[in-house]
Scaffold this active site. Structure first.
Site, PDB file in Angstrom:
ATOM      1  N   ASP A 127     -18.087  32.945   6.017  1.00  0.00           N
ATOM      2  CA  ASP A 127     -19.185  32.795   6.922  1.00  0.00           C
ATOM      3  C   ASP A 127     -19.789  34.169   6.995  1.00  0.00           C
ATOM      4  OD1 ASP A 127     -17.379  33.455   8.713  1.00  0.00           O
ATOM      5  OD2 ASP A 127     -17.942  31.779  10.042  1.00  0.00           O
ATOM      6  N   GLU A 128     -19.337  35.345   6.587  1.00  0.00           N
ATOM      7  CA  GLU A 128     -20.075  36.583   6.743  1.00  0.00           C
ATOM      8  C   GLU A 128     -20.005  37.463   5.360  1.00  0.00           C
ATOM      9  OE1 GLU A 128     -18.350  38.910  10.115  1.00  0.00           O
ATOM     10  OE2 GLU A 128     -16.950  37.174  10.367  1.00  0.00           O
TER      11      GLU A 128
END
Length: 83
Positions: free
Chosen positions: A49-50
């Site tokens: 998620d980054e």
């Protein structure tokens, strides 16, 4: 991010519990990554998620295609002078 096999090698006493199915999340993450990569170079991905995307070249192209007044303003903001 350490995978499970590597984690077990480093910590053989690790107790793993069944978790939720992250397949939909992983699929969405891949889709988002591909979309972001269209806007610049995917500089670094960290986990699911980054992600950091370098949009420098895309921004330079927009400024280069812009009217000269905008180019001069961008040069002043970036310390490049321009009159």
């Amino acid at each position: 991010m350490t995978n499970i096999d590597e984690a077990l090698k480093q910590c053989p006493e690790l107790i793993l519990l069944p978790g939720e199915d992250l397949t939909p999340y992983r699929d969405a993450s891949k889709s988002i990554y591909k979309t972001l990569a269209r806007f610049g170079t995917a500089a670094e991905r960290l986990g699911m998620d980054e992600v950091w995307v370098d949009v420098t070249d895309r921004c330079k192209a927009v400024v280069d295609a812009a009217p000269s007044g905008l180019q001069q303003a961008a040069a002043r903001l970036s310390g490049g002078g321009g009159q």
